[in-house]
Scaffold this active site. Structure first.
Site, PDB file in Angstrom:
ATOM      1  N   ARG A  59       0.813  -1.220   0.000  1.00 43.36           N
ATOM      2  CA  ARG A  59       0.000   0.000   0.000  1.00 43.36           C
ATOM      3  C   ARG A  59       0.842   1.264   0.000  1.00 43.36           C
ATOM      4  O   ARG A  59       0.595   2.176  -0.777  1.00 43.36           O
ATOM      5  CB  ARG A  59      -0.924   0.020   1.228  1.00 43.36           C
ATOM      6  CG  ARG A  59      -2.237  -0.696   1.043  1.00 43.36           C
ATOM      7  CD  ARG A  59      -2.958  -0.792   2.352  1.00 43.36           C
ATOM      8  NE  ARG A  59      -1.998  -0.733   3.433  1.00 43.36           N
ATOM      9  CZ  ARG A  59      -1.230  -1.757   3.764  1.00 43.36           C
ATOM     10  NH1 ARG A  59      -1.369  -2.892   3.172  1.00 43.36           N
ATOM     11  NH2 ARG A  59      -0.325  -1.634   4.709  1.00 43.36           N
ATOM     12  N   THR A  60       1.841   1.338   0.883  1.00 46.59           N
ATOM     13  CA  THR A  60       2.622   2.578   0.983  1.00 46.59           C
ATOM     14  C   THR A  60       3.361   2.848  -0.327  1.00 46.59           C
ATOM     15  O   THR A  60       3.387   3.967  -0.828  1.00 46.59           O
ATOM     16  CB  THR A  60       3.611   2.499   2.162  1.00 46.59           C
ATOM     17  OG1 THR A  60       2.873   2.240   3.355  1.00 46.59           O
ATOM     18  CG2 THR A  60       4.384   3.790   2.338  1.00 46.59           C
ATOM     19  N   LYS A  87      24.477  -7.753  -2.417  1.00 46.76           N
ATOM     20  CA  LYS A  87      25.890  -8.077  -2.660  1.00 46.76           C
ATOM     21  C   LYS A  87      26.802  -7.357  -1.666  1.00 46.76           C
ATOM     22  O   LYS A  87      28.020  -7.381  -1.814  1.00 46.76           O
ATOM     23  CB  LYS A  87      26.271  -7.667  -4.092  1.00 46.76           C
ATOM     24  CG  LYS A  87      25.432  -8.338  -5.172  1.00 46.76           C
ATOM     25  CD  LYS A  87      25.750  -7.723  -6.532  1.00 46.76           C
ATOM     26  CE  LYS A  87      24.765  -8.231  -7.581  1.00 46.76           C
ATOM     27  NZ  LYS A  87      24.836  -7.444  -8.820  1.00 46.76           N
ATOM     28  N   ARG A 109      11.874   3.366   2.515  1.00 48.71           N
ATOM     29  CA  ARG A 109      11.480   2.534   3.664  1.00 48.71           C
ATOM     30  C   ARG A 109      12.662   1.627   3.988  1.00 48.71           C
ATOM     31  O   ARG A 109      13.247   1.013   3.098  1.00 48.71           O
ATOM     32  CB  ARG A 109      10.259   1.697   3.329  1.00 48.71           C
ATOM     33  CG  ARG A 109       9.996   0.623   4.394  1.00 48.71           C
ATOM     34  CD  ARG A 109       8.656  -0.013   4.259  1.00 48.71           C
ATOM     35  NE  ARG A 109       7.615   0.930   4.630  1.00 48.71           N
ATOM     36  CZ  ARG A 109       6.335   0.577   4.791  1.00 48.71           C
ATOM     37  NH1 ARG A 109       5.953  -0.662   4.590  1.00 48.71           N
ATOM     38  NH2 ARG A 109       5.433   1.475   5.133  1.00 48.71           N
ATOM     39  N   HIS A 137       6.728   6.570  10.968  1.00 47.32           N
ATOM     40  CA  HIS A 137       6.089   6.440   9.642  1.00 47.32           C
ATOM     41  C   HIS A 137       5.276   7.719   9.458  1.00 47.32           C
ATOM     42  O   HIS A 137       4.059   7.725   9.588  1.00 47.32           O
ATOM     43  CB  HIS A 137       5.188   5.197   9.633  1.00 47.32           C
ATOM     44  CG  HIS A 137       4.693   4.799   8.273  1.00 47.32           C
ATOM     45  ND1 HIS A 137       4.855   5.592   7.154  1.00 47.32           N
ATOM     46  CD2 HIS A 137       4.029   3.692   7.846  1.00 47.32           C
ATOM     47  CE1 HIS A 137       4.317   4.989   6.108  1.00 47.32           C
ATOM     48  NE2 HIS A 137       3.807   3.834   6.493  1.00 47.32           N
TER      49      HIS A 137
END
Length: 311
Positions: A59-60, A87, A109, A137
């Site tokens: 959703r975000t 890596k 995020r 958030h």
């Protein structure tokens, strides 16, 4: 034209009350845009935004991407699962390589608390925090407050209870800061094991009985249990949690007043709320999703204005 007092959105704590009001007023304008037949404005036609998601998100990520495209920005998506981070490349190297391709803004995020702040101090780009670990958030808290303002007229003086897994929730912390800044009273409710020790220092009420909490509040924000962040068991079973802290329609109807029910998603239907609550007229969950696009458009637009002033 007013502008934000900050150069990045790394957390609610850095914002002022005026910043929040400016974001909401800007979101009001964009909300009318996304409800038009042509849902686009050319505001950010010359801006390139990279979405960096080091953690899973549906959703975000979609909400940010849609917000950016509605503003006509160029958008690059980056998913860490298939990237050079696997890596061993460092965060700063990853971002600097992306910025070398002339990217103006980074929406990120990350599983580590403070990652967005760290990045904002070490790379030359506007940073928007789309969630850093169990820390903050900010855009979720802004869209939650915006949704309360839309439903109840204002946030000031309202009583909001946040129910559930407070310890592992970045949504809870950002919401507490955001609601208090606008003059709301905040309570948290959940099992003692899921409420952090420091919570009293934030001036928040604590209640372990769900009925008492819901009788007190105007708005209940029901959080999901974040099993993916738990390394030990915090309660005996999901079934027991649901019996004590789950909300069903019969419970909702038995309260002495009508309250608004919110949820930041994803919903675990039948755990924190049942389907008949999620789909009831007291739930504003889909309004939150719609408002999320408008609020994120506002944040991105206001930060982009600062880039344009510097050029």
């Amino acid at each position: 034209m007013m502008s934000l007092s900050v150069d990045h959105l790394v957390g609610i704590k850095e914002l002022s009350k005026e910043d929040i009001e400016l974001i909401f007023q800007t979101a009001d304008n964009f909300k009318s845009v996304i409800n038009r037949p042509i849902k686009k404005v050319p505001s950010l036609r010359d801006i390139t935004i990279a979405n960096l998601f080091f953690e899973n998100s549906t959703r975000t990520r979609l909400s940010f991407e849609l917000a950016e495209k509605r503003l006509s920005a160029d958008v690059v998506n980056f998913s860490a699962a298939s990237s050079s981070v696997k890596k061993g490349e460092t965060l700063i190297d990853t971002v600097n390589n992306i910025l070398a391709m002339k990217v103006d803004m980074v929406v990120m995020r990350h599983p580590n608390p403070g990652a967005a702040k760290f990045l904002s101090e070490n790379v030359d780009s506007r940073i928007v925090n789309a969630g850093d670990g169990a820390h903050e958030h900010p855009t979720q808290a802004l869209l939650d407050s915006y949704s309360i303002r839309e439903s109840l007229g204002s946030v000031k003086g309202k009583k909001v209870v946040i129910v559930g897994d407070i310890t592992h929730s970045r949504v809870a912390l950002s919401n507490i800061f955001c609601l208090q800044m606008q003059g709301a009273e905040v309570m948290v409710c959940g099992p003692a094991t899921l409420i952090p020790k420091y919570i009293h220092d934030l001036g928040v009420k604590v209640e372990h009985n769900l009925r008492k909490a819901l009788e007190w509040c105007d708005v209940a924000n029901m959080l999901r249990i974040q099993l993916e962040r738990m390394d030990v068991k915090y309660f005996p079973s999901i079934r027991e949690y649901t019996m004590l802290y789950g909300l069903d329609k019969a419970f909702l109807d038995s309260l002495s007043k009508k309250i608004i029910v919110m949820h930041p998603g994803p919903i675990n239907r039948g755990v924190e709320i049942t389907s008949d609550v999620a789909d009831s007229d007291q739930a504003i969950i889909l309004d939150q999703v719609e408002n999320g696009v408008a609020v994120r458009m506002a944040v991105i637009y206001l930060l982009a204005q600062k880039i344009k002033r510097e050029e």
